[in-house]
Motif scaffolding. Structure first.
Motif, PDB file in Angstrom:
ATOM      1  N   GLU A 160      48.642 133.293  33.274  1.00 50.43           N
ATOM      2  CA  GLU A 160      49.793 134.034  33.532  1.00 50.43           C
ATOM      3  C   GLU A 160      51.002 134.206  32.222  1.00 50.43           C
ATOM      4  N   TYR A 161      50.644 133.236  31.441  1.00 49.63           N
ATOM      5  CA  TYR A 161      52.005 133.170  30.347  1.00 49.63           C
ATOM      6  C   TYR A 161      52.081 134.420  29.712  1.00 49.63           C
ATOM      7  N   HIS A 162      50.920 134.933  29.300  1.00 47.16           N
ATOM      8  CA  HIS A 162      50.942 135.977  28.328  1.00 47.16           C
ATOM      9  C   HIS A 162      51.720 137.230  29.240  1.00 47.16           C
ATOM     10  N   ASP A 163      51.408 137.273  30.365  1.00 52.19           N
ATOM     11  CA  ASP A 163      52.075 138.524  31.346  1.00 52.19           C
ATOM     12  C   ASP A 163      53.787 138.454  31.025  1.00 52.19           C
ATOM     13  N   PHE A 164      54.356 137.332  30.918  1.00 54.43           N
ATOM     14  CA  PHE A 164      55.710 137.165  30.849  1.00 54.43           C
ATOM     15  C   PHE A 164      56.265 137.603  29.688  1.00 54.43           C
ATOM     16  N   ILE A 212      46.793 136.291  24.452  1.00 56.60           N
ATOM     17  CA  ILE A 212      47.749 135.652  23.508  1.00 56.60           C
ATOM     18  C   ILE A 212      47.201 134.877  22.528  1.00 56.60           C
ATOM     19  N   GLU A 213      47.917 134.636  21.246  1.00 57.65           N
ATOM     20  CA  GLU A 213      47.293 133.946  20.357  1.00 57.65           C
ATOM     21  C   GLU A 213      47.719 132.342  20.786  1.00 57.65           C
ATOM     22  N   GLY A 214      46.731 131.627  20.840  1.00 54.30           N
ATOM     23  CA  GLY A 214      46.968 130.102  21.428  1.00 54.30           C
ATOM     24  C   GLY A 214      47.853 129.606  20.534  1.00 54.30           C
ATOM     25  N   ASP A 215      47.868 129.507  19.213  1.00 51.96           N
ATOM     26  CA  ASP A 215      48.608 128.798  18.227  1.00 51.96           C
ATOM     27  C   ASP A 215      50.088 129.499  18.239  1.00 51.96           C
ATOM     28  N   TYR A 216      50.427 130.552  18.644  1.00 47.76           N
ATOM     29  CA  TYR A 216      51.580 131.230  18.752  1.00 47.76           C
ATOM     30  C   TYR A 216      52.282 130.526  20.106  1.00 47.76           C
ATOM     31  N   LEU A 217      51.414 130.484  21.260  1.00 46.01           N
ATOM     32  CA  LEU A 217      52.001 130.088  22.549  1.00 46.01           C
ATOM     33  C   LEU A 217      52.202 128.413  22.248  1.00 46.01           C
TER      34      LEU A 217
END
Length: 266
Positions: A160-164, A212-217
């Protein structure tokens, strides 16, 4: 994904049970430690996690997804315990909400958080969960100012996180992470599962590929005050080259996904 966390890192894979945690130790400079100690303390709950997965109340279509989603491993990595108060953000059909409900039991509580942006079509699903499980409560609100009736032990987001980050959600992700931080007890966990994007792409593929790139998150969540504590390989897929939309039939259900655990200090 994991190998990018610290330059020149030497990774030692530990016997960490279901969690898949590792220790990463760099030679000089930055040092990141991912410890499995807490997971080992929770090893006694493995039968509880297995019972939750085997619950006959789970819909057949969700059970069919278990080989790809590895629910018992995710529950162990999330360090879920009886009595925990948790929030499942955008629970959808309730795949994880049902599992959480069984594990936290009658002294726990699961808040099915449905954002105001999507509640017209998603409240009905959350209400079905409330009707089926006495310890589930539906909550509506804005993602970047979410609040709950009590301090929480865990907040969970799966895919879900990428959607936000998509403009249509009208969400300030930095404020959302700050709201998550405020909603958790000291020591509370923030568990995030999402589809990995190619290195260096940040959030550029959140709408086109739903990745989404994990390192960015990781950097975004740490900026809210969280400590990165661990990563699991439970739903990783090194054969995914991160170039396809996650709904493409060639990769759907088999994307390379990261599972991160962050903790609120205290």
């Amino acid at each position: 994904m994991i190998g990018k966390l610290a330059a020149g890192a030497t990774a030692l894979v530990l016997a960490a049970g279901l969690s898949g945690c590792i220790i990463i130790d760099s030679d000089g400079g930055e040092r990141t430690v991912v410890s499995p100690a807490a997971d080992a303390q929770l090893a006694g709950y493995s039968s509880l996690y297995a019972d939750a997965v085997a619950d006959p109340k789970r819909p057949a279509e969700e059970v069919a997804r278990d080989p790809l989603r590895h629910p018992a491993e995710i529950l162990a990595f999330a360090q879920l315990e009886p009595g925990d108060k948790v929030a499942d953000i955008r629970p959808g059909a309730g795949y994880f909400t049902r599992l959480f409900s069984d594990v936290v039991g009658p002294t726990g509580r699961v808040y099915a958080f449905v954002p105001e942006r999507t509640m017209a079509r998603e409240n009905a699903g959350a209400d079905a969960l409330v009707a089926a499980y006495s310890n589930v409560t539906r909550v509506n609100g804005l993602l970047d100012s979410m609040t709950f009736a009590e301090p929480l032990d865990m907040i969970f987001m799966s895919q879900e996180y990428h959607d936000f980050h998509i403009p249509g959600f009208n969400t300030d992700v930095a404020k959302m992470n700050a709201a998550v931080f405020a909603a958790l007890k000291p020591g509370g966990r923030y568990i995030l599962i999402d589809h990995e994007a190619a290195p260096g792409t940040g959030i550029s593929a959140v709408q086109t590929l739903h990745r989404i790139e994990g390192d960015y998150l990781k950097r975004e969540v740490e900026a809210a005050g969280f400590v990165f504590e661990g990563a699991s390989q439970a739903v990783a897929n090194p054969a995914d080259d991160h170039s396809l939309n996650v709904f493409d039939e060639k990769i759907r259900g088999k994307t390379d996904q990261f599972v991160y655990r962050f903790r609120k200090p205290g």
